[in-house]
Design a protein around this motif. Sequence first.
Motif, PDB file in Angstrom:
ATOM      1  N   MET A 186       0.603  -0.950  -0.039  1.00  0.00           N
ATOM      2  CA  MET A 186      -0.246  -0.357   0.029  1.00  0.00           C
ATOM      3  C   MET A 186       0.575   1.623  -0.070  1.00  0.00           C
ATOM      4  O   MET A 186       1.043   1.997  -0.924  1.00  0.00           O
ATOM      5  CB  MET A 186      -1.043   0.108   0.820  1.00  0.00           C
ATOM      6  CG  MET A 186      -1.880  -1.345   1.357  1.00  0.00           C
ATOM      7  SD  MET A 186      -3.203  -1.603  -0.414  1.00  0.00           S
ATOM      8  CE  MET A 186      -2.559  -2.870  -0.640  1.00  0.00           C
ATOM      9  N   LYS A 187       1.509   0.508   0.734  1.00  0.00           N
ATOM     10  CA  LYS A 187       2.726   2.317   0.763  1.00  0.00           C
ATOM     11  C   LYS A 187       3.555   2.994  -0.430  1.00  0.00           C
ATOM     12  O   LYS A 187       3.582   4.371  -0.633  1.00  0.00           O
ATOM     13  CB  LYS A 187       3.659   2.247   2.237  1.00  0.00           C
ATOM     14  CG  LYS A 187       3.154   2.778   3.819  1.00  0.00           C
ATOM     15  CD  LYS A 187       4.124   2.125   4.161  1.00  0.00           C
ATOM     16  CE  LYS A 187       3.221   1.765   6.236  1.00  0.00           C
ATOM     17  NZ  LYS A 187       2.039   2.867   6.217  1.00  0.00           N
ATOM     18  N   ALA A 199      -2.253   8.862  -5.174  1.00  0.00           N
ATOM     19  CA  ALA A 199      -3.463   8.926  -5.980  1.00  0.00           C
ATOM     20  C   ALA A 199      -4.646   7.278  -4.972  1.00  0.00           C
ATOM     21  O   ALA A 199      -4.315   7.262  -4.649  1.00  0.00           O
ATOM     22  CB  ALA A 199      -3.273   8.466  -7.675  1.00  0.00           C
ATOM     23  N   PRO A 200      -6.338   8.177  -5.385  1.00  0.00           N
ATOM     24  CA  PRO A 200      -6.519   6.419  -4.530  1.00  0.00           C
ATOM     25  C   PRO A 200      -6.231   5.534  -5.521  1.00  0.00           C
ATOM     26  O   PRO A 200      -6.111   5.091  -6.293  1.00  0.00           O
ATOM     27  CB  PRO A 200      -8.248   7.349  -4.914  1.00  0.00           C
ATOM     28  CG  PRO A 200      -8.638   8.873  -5.243  1.00  0.00           C
ATOM     29  CD  PRO A 200      -6.482   9.136  -5.864  1.00  0.00           C
ATOM     30  N   PHE A 201      -6.160   4.692  -4.465  1.00  0.00           N
ATOM     31  CA  PHE A 201      -5.960   3.569  -4.561  1.00  0.00           C
ATOM     32  C   PHE A 201      -6.807   1.845  -4.244  1.00  0.00           C
ATOM     33  O   PHE A 201      -8.003   1.594  -2.838  1.00  0.00           O
ATOM     34  CB  PHE A 201      -5.274   2.810  -3.442  1.00  0.00           C
ATOM     35  CG  PHE A 201      -3.899   1.583  -3.661  1.00  0.00           C
ATOM     36  CD1 PHE A 201      -4.500   1.007  -5.410  1.00  0.00           C
ATOM     37  CD2 PHE A 201      -3.082   0.582  -3.409  1.00  0.00           C
ATOM     38  CE1 PHE A 201      -2.913   0.011  -5.363  1.00  0.00           C
ATOM     39  CE2 PHE A 201      -2.501  -0.501  -3.229  1.00  0.00           C
ATOM     40  CZ  PHE A 201      -2.680  -0.425  -4.701  1.00  0.00           C
ATOM     41  N   ALA A 225     -11.166 -10.158   3.851  1.00  0.00           N
ATOM     42  CA  ALA A 225     -11.606  -9.058   4.558  1.00  0.00           C
ATOM     43  C   ALA A 225     -10.729  -8.954   5.391  1.00  0.00           C
ATOM     44  O   ALA A 225     -10.287  -7.834   5.580  1.00  0.00           O
ATOM     45  CB  ALA A 225     -12.937  -9.381   4.914  1.00  0.00           C
ATOM     46  N   ILE A 226      -9.957  -9.801   5.669  1.00  0.00           N
ATOM     47  CA  ILE A 226      -8.220  -9.682   6.348  1.00  0.00           C
ATOM     48  C   ILE A 226      -7.818  -8.620   6.093  1.00  0.00           C
ATOM     49  O   ILE A 226      -7.238  -8.224   6.663  1.00  0.00           O
ATOM     50  CB  ILE A 226      -7.818 -11.101   6.886  1.00  0.00           C
ATOM     51  CG1 ILE A 226      -9.333 -11.922   7.656  1.00  0.00           C
ATOM     52  CG2 ILE A 226      -7.411 -11.372   7.531  1.00  0.00           C
ATOM     53  CD1 ILE A 226      -8.615 -13.597   7.005  1.00  0.00           C
ATOM     54  N   GLY A 227      -7.719  -8.984   4.909  1.00  0.00           N
ATOM     55  CA  GLY A 227      -6.280  -8.454   4.095  1.00  0.00           C
ATOM     56  C   GLY A 227      -6.825  -6.662   3.991  1.00  0.00           C
ATOM     57  O   GLY A 227      -6.143  -6.101   3.752  1.00  0.00           O
ATOM     58  N   GLY A 228      -8.227  -6.427   3.321  1.00  0.00           N
ATOM     59  CA  GLY A 228      -8.853  -5.281   3.486  1.00  0.00           C
ATOM     60  C   GLY A 228      -8.571  -4.463   3.864  1.00  0.00           C
ATOM     61  O   GLY A 228      -8.123  -3.402   4.123  1.00  0.00           O
ATOM     62  N   THR A 229      -8.539  -5.044   5.386  1.00  0.00           N
ATOM     63  CA  THR A 229      -9.058  -3.768   6.376  1.00  0.00           C
ATOM     64  C   THR A 229      -7.537  -3.691   6.918  1.00  0.00           C
ATOM     65  O   THR A 229      -7.249  -2.082   6.887  1.00  0.00           O
ATOM     66  CB  THR A 229      -9.249  -4.961   8.510  1.00  0.00           C
ATOM     67  OG1 THR A 229     -10.590  -5.329   7.753  1.00  0.00           O
ATOM     68  CG2 THR A 229      -9.103  -4.276   9.400  1.00  0.00           C
ATOM     69  N   MET A 230      -6.413  -4.920   6.554  1.00  0.00           N
ATOM     70  CA  MET A 230      -5.282  -4.045   7.007  1.00  0.00           C
ATOM     71  C   MET A 230      -4.634  -3.479   5.713  1.00  0.00           C
ATOM     72  O   MET A 230      -3.710  -2.294   5.704  1.00  0.00           O
ATOM     73  CB  MET A 230      -4.113  -5.083   6.984  1.00  0.00           C
ATOM     74  CG  MET A 230      -2.292  -5.694   6.522  1.00  0.00           C
ATOM     75  SD  MET A 230      -1.908  -3.876   8.028  1.00  0.00           S
ATOM     76  CE  MET A 230      -1.665  -5.546   9.461  1.00  0.00           C
ATOM     77  N   ALA A 231      -4.901  -3.119   4.536  1.00  0.00           N
ATOM     78  CA  ALA A 231      -4.640  -2.462   3.043  1.00  0.00           C
ATOM     79  C   ALA A 231      -4.953  -1.357   3.494  1.00  0.00           C
ATOM     80  O   ALA A 231      -4.571  -0.116   3.098  1.00  0.00           O
ATOM     81  CB  ALA A 231      -5.362  -2.890   1.894  1.00  0.00           C
ATOM     82  N   ALA A 232      -6.165  -1.051   3.485  1.00  0.00           N
ATOM     83  CA  ALA A 232      -7.562   0.109   4.174  1.00  0.00           C
ATOM     84  C   ALA A 232      -6.399   0.702   5.385  1.00  0.00           C
ATOM     85  O   ALA A 232      -6.235   2.336   5.192  1.00  0.00           O
ATOM     86  CB  ALA A 232      -8.488  -0.127   4.277  1.00  0.00           C
ATOM     87  N   GLY A 253      -3.860   2.797   3.099  1.00  0.00           N
ATOM     88  CA  GLY A 253      -3.937   3.262   1.981  1.00  0.00           C
ATOM     89  C   GLY A 253      -4.542   3.181   1.272  1.00  0.00           C
ATOM     90  O   GLY A 253      -4.969   4.212   0.455  1.00  0.00           O
ATOM     91  N   ALA A 254      -5.049   2.234   0.969  1.00  0.00           N
ATOM     92  CA  ALA A 254      -6.271   1.477  -0.287  1.00  0.00           C
ATOM     93  C   ALA A 254      -7.435   2.627   0.180  1.00  0.00           C
ATOM     94  O   ALA A 254      -8.064   2.814   1.549  1.00  0.00           O
ATOM     95  CB  ALA A 254      -6.472   0.044   0.238  1.00  0.00           C
TER      96      ALA A 254
END
Length: 435
Positions: free
Chosen positions: A281-282, A291-293, A313-320, A323-324
Motif C-alpha cells: 500500500m505504501k 492517487a486513490p488506491f 476481508a482480513i487483507g482488506g482491513t490491513m490494506a485500508a 492507504g487503500a
Amino acid sequence: MSTQMQAARAGRVTDRMKFVAAEENIPVETIRQRVADGSIVICANINHTSLKNPRGVGEGLRTKVNANIGTSSTFPDIAPELEKLDEAIKCGADSVMDLSTGNNIDQSRRKIIERSTVMVGTVPIYQATVEAIKNHGAIVSMTEDDLLHAIESQAIDGADFMTLHCGVTRQAIERMRTQHREMDIVSRGGSFMAAWILHNEKENPLLERYDDLLDICEKYDVTISLGDGMRPGCIADATDRAQLTELITLGELVDRAWARGVQVMVEGPGHVPFDQIAANMKLEKKLCRNAPFYVLGPLVTDVAPGYDHITAAIGGTMAAINGADFLCYVTPAEHLALPTIQDVHDGVIVSRIAAHAADIVKGVGGAREWDLKMARARKILDWEEQMRLAIDPELARKKRSARNASDEEACSMCGEYCAVKMIARYFDRPSGSPC
C-alpha cells in the motif's frame, strides 16, 4: 463541460462536491482541494443520469466498497444480474462493476447503468475481445480502433469509471517470464492484453494511444481506473518484478492523466501475504503520488475456496489502514463460480465490515461513534436499537428471533447469567434504564 478535477482546479465547487462533502461531513473546500490535487476522485459520468448517490474515493474519506456483477457466456441472462445490482445497493455497496461477457454486452451495460443509483464501473477490453472473436475469429485479432470504440461506447452510455489495463507492457511481461511465476497472469483483462501483445509483437495499444483515452475520458468525465493486469494470483507471486514494473508505469500514467485534468485511481493486488500488505500500500501511494488506491482483497491465503470473502476481508482491513481507499468485494464463490445473490449479499457485507474496521483506525468521521452507539445499546439491552445499528439488520434480527423468546431481555447465550444484567444490579441501575 469540464471534469470534476478541472472544475476544482478552476476554484469551482460542483454539486457533486457538495454532495460528497455533506455525506462525509467534511468541509466542501477540503473536497475541492483534494479533487484538484488528485487525492480524491468523484466518479460521475455526465451521462449517468440515474446516479443519485455519487461517492468520493480517496484521502480522508470513508473506505468505499465495490460489488462486481455481470453476465458470463455460461449465464448470459441479464435479469439475475439486475437483481444482484439491487441487492448490492440494498446492502450498502458504493458502486458496482459490470463485468459482462455474455450475449449482448451493450444491452446488459445499459440496463445496469440505467438502473443503478450508485456509480458504475466497466472493463472495456471484455467487450472489445468478445467482439473481436465474433468479427475476426480471435482475441488477438482485435484492433486498436476496436478497443477505443469499446471505450468510447461505454463512456457515452454513462460508465463512471473504467478499468484500463495500460500497464501490461512488453517489459512487464518479459520480467514475469524471466523471474518465473507460479500462476503467470490471472487478471482476465491482463491476460487478453498480454496475449495480444505477444501474438502481434507490439506494445500495448492502451499505452501507445493513451492520449486518445484521455480525450474520451475528459469529454465524459470518466474516471480512469488503471488496472492491475499483472497482479499476483497467489501469495507466492506477490510483490514480484512484473507487479512492480506495472506499478511504476501506472504511476507515470497518473501524472499524464492529471496533466489533462482527468480523474484517475489505481488498482492493486490481488493475493498478498499479510506481512506484505502494508508495504504494498505504501509503495503504491509513493509511486502514484497519493492517487486513490482500489484493491481486490487482497486475499491473504490461497487455500480457502468458499470462504474467500473472509480471506479478502482480513487483507482488506490491513490494506485500508495503510492507504487503500476502495475495496472491491470478494464473494464466497471467488475461484469457484459466478456468484449468486446470496454471494453478493455476503461479499458486500463482509467487505463493508473490513472497510469500517479500517475507518475506525483511520479516524474517519462517524466510524467510532457508530460503534459507541452499539455499545451503549448493548449495555441497556436495547435490542431494537442494536438491530437498527447492525451492519446487516435482517440477519441480526433473524438470529435473535430464532433462538430467543420474544419477551426475553437477555440472550439465550447467557440467559439468567447475563453479565450485563448482573453488573447493573451492583451499580444500582436497572438493566433496562438509560446510561
